[in-house]
Each structure stands twice: as C-alpha cells, then as structure tokens.
Design a protein around this motif. Structure first.
Motif, PDB file in Angstrom:
ATOM      1  N   PRO A  35      26.121  47.556  35.766  1.00 42.02           N
ATOM      2  CA  PRO A  35      25.869  46.712  34.611  1.00 42.02           C
ATOM      3  C   PRO A  35      26.745  45.469  34.533  1.00 42.02           C
ATOM      4  O   PRO A  35      26.407  44.531  33.865  1.00 42.02           O
ATOM      5  N   THR A  36      27.884  45.448  35.235  1.00 44.12           N
ATOM      6  CA  THR A  36      28.750  44.282  35.164  1.00 44.12           C
ATOM      7  C   THR A  36      28.542  43.388  36.362  1.00 44.12           C
ATOM      8  O   THR A  36      28.336  43.855  37.475  1.00 44.12           O
ATOM      9  N   LYS A  37      28.552  42.104  36.128  1.00 45.18           N
ATOM     10  CA  LYS A  37      28.550  41.108  37.181  1.00 45.18           C
ATOM     11  C   LYS A  37      27.379  41.260  38.150  1.00 45.18           C
ATOM     12  O   LYS A  37      27.537  41.093  39.353  1.00 45.18           O
ATOM     13  N   LEU A  38      26.196  41.574  37.659  1.00 46.04           N
ATOM     14  CA  LEU A  38      25.047  41.730  38.536  1.00 46.04           C
ATOM     15  C   LEU A  38      24.462  40.364  38.850  1.00 46.04           C
ATOM     16  O   LEU A  38      24.089  39.613  37.958  1.00 46.04           O
ATOM     17  N   ILE A  39      24.408  40.044  40.126  1.00 45.12           N
ATOM     18  CA  ILE A  39      23.806  38.801  40.579  1.00 45.12           C
ATOM     19  C   ILE A  39      22.882  39.141  41.733  1.00 45.12           C
ATOM     20  O   ILE A  39      22.908  40.259  42.254  1.00 45.12           O
ATOM     21  N   ALA A  40      22.100  38.189  42.148  1.00 46.21           N
ATOM     22  CA  ALA A  40      21.138  38.440  43.217  1.00 46.21           C
ATOM     23  C   ALA A  40      21.820  38.979  44.472  1.00 46.21           C
ATOM     24  O   ALA A  40      21.292  39.841  45.158  1.00 46.21           O
ATOM     25  N   GLU A  41      23.020  38.493  44.779  1.00 45.81           N
ATOM     26  CA  GLU A  41      23.742  38.943  45.963  1.00 45.81           C
ATOM     27  C   GLU A  41      23.964  40.453  45.935  1.00 45.81           C
ATOM     28  O   GLU A  41      23.916  41.120  46.952  1.00 45.81           O
ATOM     29  N   ASP A  42      24.204  41.025  44.756  1.00 46.39           N
ATOM     30  CA  ASP A  42      24.456  42.456  44.646  1.00 46.39           C
ATOM     31  C   ASP A  42      23.233  43.274  45.037  1.00 46.39           C
ATOM     32  O   ASP A  42      23.358  44.346  45.595  1.00 46.39           O
ATOM     33  N   VAL A  43      22.062  42.772  44.715  1.00 43.13           N
ATOM     34  CA  VAL A  43      20.839  43.504  45.011  1.00 43.13           C
ATOM     35  C   VAL A  43      20.443  43.308  46.468  1.00 43.13           C
ATOM     36  O   VAL A  43      20.073  44.239  47.153  1.00 43.13           O
ATOM     37  N   GLN A  55      46.607  45.540  34.288  1.00 47.00           N
ATOM     38  CA  GLN A  55      45.665  44.713  35.032  1.00 47.00           C
ATOM     39  C   GLN A  55      44.249  44.634  34.467  1.00 47.00           C
ATOM     40  O   GLN A  55      43.501  43.737  34.829  1.00 47.00           O
ATOM     41  N   LYS A  56      43.894  45.510  33.585  1.00 50.45           N
ATOM     42  CA  LYS A  56      42.518  45.558  33.073  1.00 50.45           C
ATOM     43  C   LYS A  56      42.092  44.252  32.399  1.00 50.45           C
ATOM     44  O   LYS A  56      41.020  43.718  32.695  1.00 50.45           O
ATOM     45  N   ASP A  57      42.921  43.729  31.517  1.00 45.77           N
ATOM     46  CA  ASP A  57      42.553  42.522  30.773  1.00 45.77           C
ATOM     47  C   ASP A  57      42.385  41.308  31.683  1.00 45.77           C
ATOM     48  O   ASP A  57      41.453  40.528  31.529  1.00 45.77           O
ATOM     49  N   GLU A  58      43.288  41.171  32.650  1.00 45.20           N
ATOM     50  CA  GLU A  58      43.196  40.037  33.578  1.00 45.20           C
ATOM     51  C   GLU A  58      41.913  40.137  34.412  1.00 45.20           C
ATOM     52  O   GLU A  58      41.238  39.143  34.643  1.00 45.20           O
ATOM     53  N   ALA A  59      41.588  41.340  34.847  1.00 45.05           N
ATOM     54  CA  ALA A  59      40.347  41.543  35.606  1.00 45.05           C
ATOM     55  C   ALA A  59      39.136  41.181  34.754  1.00 45.05           C
ATOM     56  O   ALA A  59      38.219  40.502  35.224  1.00 45.05           O
ATOM     57  N   LYS A  74      38.941  39.095  32.327  1.00 44.43           N
ATOM     58  CA  LYS A  74      38.857  37.631  32.169  1.00 44.43           C
ATOM     59  C   LYS A  74      38.141  36.989  33.351  1.00 44.43           C
ATOM     60  O   LYS A  74      37.569  35.919  33.220  1.00 44.43           O
ATOM     61  N   MET A  75      38.180  37.652  34.497  1.00 42.46           N
ATOM     62  CA  MET A  75      37.482  37.163  35.692  1.00 42.46           C
ATOM     63  C   MET A  75      36.051  37.700  35.768  1.00 42.46           C
ATOM     64  O   MET A  75      35.339  37.446  36.730  1.00 42.46           O
ATOM     65  N   ASP A  95      34.311  45.840  42.010  1.00 40.70           N
ATOM     66  CA  ASP A  95      35.203  44.990  41.230  1.00 40.70           C
ATOM     67  C   ASP A  95      36.661  45.400  41.412  1.00 40.70           C
ATOM     68  O   ASP A  95      37.563  44.558  41.439  1.00 40.70           O
ATOM     69  N   ASN A  96      36.898  46.709  41.536  1.00 38.75           N
ATOM     70  CA  ASN A  96      38.250  47.224  41.728  1.00 38.75           C
ATOM     71  C   ASN A  96      38.829  46.665  43.031  1.00 38.75           C
ATOM     72  O   ASN A  96      39.972  46.198  43.065  1.00 38.75           O
ATOM     73  N   VAL A  97      38.045  46.683  44.082  1.00 38.95           N
ATOM     74  CA  VAL A  97      38.502  46.153  45.371  1.00 38.95           C
ATOM     75  C   VAL A  97      38.680  44.643  45.285  1.00 38.95           C
ATOM     76  O   VAL A  97      39.675  44.101  45.774  1.00 38.95           O
ATOM     77  N   GLU A  98      37.739  43.958  44.642  1.00 40.31           N
ATOM     78  CA  GLU A  98      37.868  42.503  44.528  1.00 40.31           C
ATOM     79  C   GLU A  98      39.118  42.120  43.739  1.00 40.31           C
ATOM     80  O   GLU A  98      39.891  41.253  44.159  1.00 40.31           O
ATOM     81  N   PHE A  99      39.351  42.767  42.605  1.00 36.39           N
ATOM     82  CA  PHE A  99      40.530  42.416  41.824  1.00 36.39           C
ATOM     83  C   PHE A  99      41.808  42.813  42.571  1.00 36.39           C
ATOM     84  O   PHE A  99      42.816  42.109  42.490  1.00 36.39           O
ATOM     85  N   GLY A 100      41.769  43.908  43.314  1.00 36.65           N
ATOM     86  CA  GLY A 100      42.920  44.288  44.132  1.00 36.65           C
ATOM     87  C   GLY A 100      43.255  43.213  45.156  1.00 36.65           C
ATOM     88  O   GLY A 100      44.428  42.879  45.362  1.00 36.65           O
TER      89      GLY A 100
END
Length: 144
Positions: free
Chosen positions: A20-28, A100-104, A106-107, A116-121
């Motif tokens: 449900p978060t950050k779904l864009i065409a690339e994800d599909v 780290q949750k709030d900063e993530a 914001k992105m 998202d966990n790997v990307e923010f890491g």
C-alpha cells in the motif's frame, strides 16, 4: 475476452493491495522480488538496487542484514529500558521505530515494508556509515 479483462483487473488490484505504500508502476513491472523467488535472491536484488542508488557497499549491507535480522524481513527486536520496551528494531536492516521511523516516513518510506526497509537502510548508511549498526560490528565486520 470479458473474463480475461476481469481477471487482469483482479490481479492488478491484488498486486496493489500487497504494497500500500509507495506503489508506482516500477513496483508492478520491475519489482526485484517475484513470485516463487527465494527470499535470499529477493534480498540480494533489493540490496543491489539500493546500494547502487545510494552508493554504498552491497557486501556490507548483506553482512549487516545477516547479523542483525538473520535475513528475516519480519524480524523484530525489542529495546528494553528500566524493564519496559521503549522501542523496536524492525525488518532486514533492523531500523529503529523510535529513531528512524519518522525520517523514513518523510521520504515516503515505511520501515515495516521489506523493500522500504532496505532502501532506508541504504540511505541511512550513505549518511551515517555503519554507526547505526555498530552494536553488531563484531559479527558483520568479519564478512566485509
């Protein structure tokens, strides 16, 4: 023909509901994880993608993931102070829900979502190096 179109719509709606978060065409279309892919292959694909994007070491990220979460995207470790849980480290990169949750968010990222966990890491590593994972340094430093 009608049945095929309805089936296609249902598949798309199901795919959307999975992330449900950050779904864009690339994800599909080009998700690094696909049906029946092994969890480790998926993790490696995610790490390679975001290590490249944020210009950090994929080898170091994989070593940290192995030590911190034992490659378990659902890993949760509680941090206890004075007998009470005050925060939790979550996911592959063991991102802290207090620090780290709030900063993530914001992105536009969620530390609860595997990708998202790997990307923010990777982002965090590009900004702070390995400081957030210094507690497990003895484990992962042997692998890098």
């Amino acid at each position: 023909m009608k049945t095929t179109i309805i089936l296609l719509i249902l598949v798309i709606l199901f795919a959307i509901s999975l992330k449900p978060t950050k779904l864009i065409a690339e994800d599909v279309v080009a998700s690094p994880c696909y049906f029946n892919q092994s969890n480790m292959d998926c993790i490696k694909n995610l790490v390679n993608r975001y290590a490249k994007k944020y210009q950090v070491s994929s080898k170091k990220m994989l070593a940290i993931i192995s030590c911190e979460s034992q490659n378990d995207p659902n890993s949760v470790n509680e941090n206890i102070r004075k007998g009470k849980v005050w925060s939790r480290d979550r996911g592959l990169m063991q991102l802290n829900d207090f620090f780290q949750k709030d900063e993530a968010e914001k992105m536009g990222l969620s530390i609860y979502n595997m990708e998202d966990n790997v990307e923010f890491g990777a982002y965090l590593m590009s900004k702070q190096g390995t400081i957030p994972w210094s507690a497990s340094r003895k484990c992962w430093s042997r692998a890098v």
